[in-house]
Write an enzyme that holds these catalytic residues in place. Sequence first.
Site, PDB file in Angstrom:
ATOM      1  N   GLU A  37      -7.386  -1.992   0.391  1.00 57.45           N
ATOM      2  CA  GLU A  37      -6.531  -1.827  -0.797  1.00 57.45           C
ATOM      3  C   GLU A  37      -7.205  -0.970  -1.876  1.00 57.45           C
ATOM      4  O   GLU A  37      -6.515  -0.277  -2.627  1.00 57.45           O
ATOM      5  CB  GLU A  37      -6.175  -3.233  -1.316  1.00 57.45           C
ATOM      6  CG  GLU A  37      -5.040  -3.301  -2.293  1.00 57.45           C
ATOM      7  CD  GLU A  37      -3.761  -2.559  -1.873  1.00 57.45           C
ATOM      8  OE1 GLU A  37      -3.193  -1.870  -2.748  1.00 57.45           O
ATOM      9  OE2 GLU A  37      -3.338  -2.649  -0.697  1.00 57.45           O
ATOM     10  N   HIS A  39      -9.066   1.740  -1.395  1.00 59.35           N
ATOM     11  CA  HIS A  39      -8.756   3.142  -1.054  1.00 59.35           C
ATOM     12  C   HIS A  39      -7.285   3.446  -1.343  1.00 59.35           C
ATOM     13  O   HIS A  39      -6.951   4.525  -1.830  1.00 59.35           O
ATOM     14  CB  HIS A  39      -9.000   3.410   0.435  1.00 59.35           C
ATOM     15  CG  HIS A  39     -10.416   3.232   0.880  1.00 59.35           C
ATOM     16  ND1 HIS A  39     -10.836   2.167   1.639  1.00 59.35           N
ATOM     17  CD2 HIS A  39     -11.511   4.001   0.669  1.00 59.35           C
ATOM     18  CE1 HIS A  39     -12.127   2.279   1.883  1.00 59.35           C
ATOM     19  NE2 HIS A  39     -12.562   3.376   1.311  1.00 59.35           N
TER      20      HIS A  39
END
Length: 283
Positions: A37, A39
Amino acid sequence: MSAPIIRPLSQMRGQIRRWKGHGETIGLVPTMGALHEGHLSLVRAARERCDRVVVTLFVNPRQFNNPEDFARYPRTELADAELLGPLAVDALFVPDAAEVYPPDHATTIRVSGVTEPLEGTHRPGHFDGVATVVTLLFNMTQPDAAFFGEKDWQQLQLVRRLVADLQLPLDIVPCPCVRAEDGLALSSRNQRLSPQARSRAAALPQALFAATRRIEAGEPVADVLRAAHADLAAAGFDPVEYLELRDATTLGDPVAGRPARLLVAAMLDGIRLIDNTAVTLRT
Ligand code: PAF
């Protein structure tokens, strides 16, 4: 649908040329894969700001100072492409190691100053590898903006310095750290924690947040850091490689009235975790 994977550099360069030819802006999210999450939040920020979003996936051998760590780094390319599909990523660029570093490659980019303390002391050569690969990825994808997480605070300062010093024509966009419900900063390395270690890992952000509050309340920094060290040791972190208050930009000594950062790196069951928080120092 998965994000389109682009592999040879020639194909990536052709695509970039076409997009630029249409006057479209390019947002770059450099990654080493094993996406989470954190990234995805960088990708969403890029999606909001740029016409085209390129995510790069390259596990950069030059930034690992331990070959075993490089070998064990999670490689999940197809799952990564799937995760990026719904975010309308235009390209997942997965360059070959031989294209990034041809056999006669002889150039290393070194940024001094900000790279020297903390990670620089504990991971010799790491930031030279980061600076070199980031410069190469910028040159390969020609972005208008590149998105970096504040989780890797020292890396973010290195990239800002690099872009300013080399007068590279792109904006660096910092994005806030994304945390799990218990406060642990998301990281690809978290996957390698055993369930027992994972349940103890939240002691790291807890110690950091508590120390931040106490420093901001005016308690002596040395006392606060000593107590935080002891809390981490009691939670099983061994060793605590560093836990230091630094100037947020230069990573030198903190200066009253300037933004500061509390940064930590510690091992838990053989897995190295890093984290940091913003600290407002009283003037
Ligand atoms: O933060 C990372 O994942 C890496 O250091 C980066 C910026 C992709 C360079 O390899």
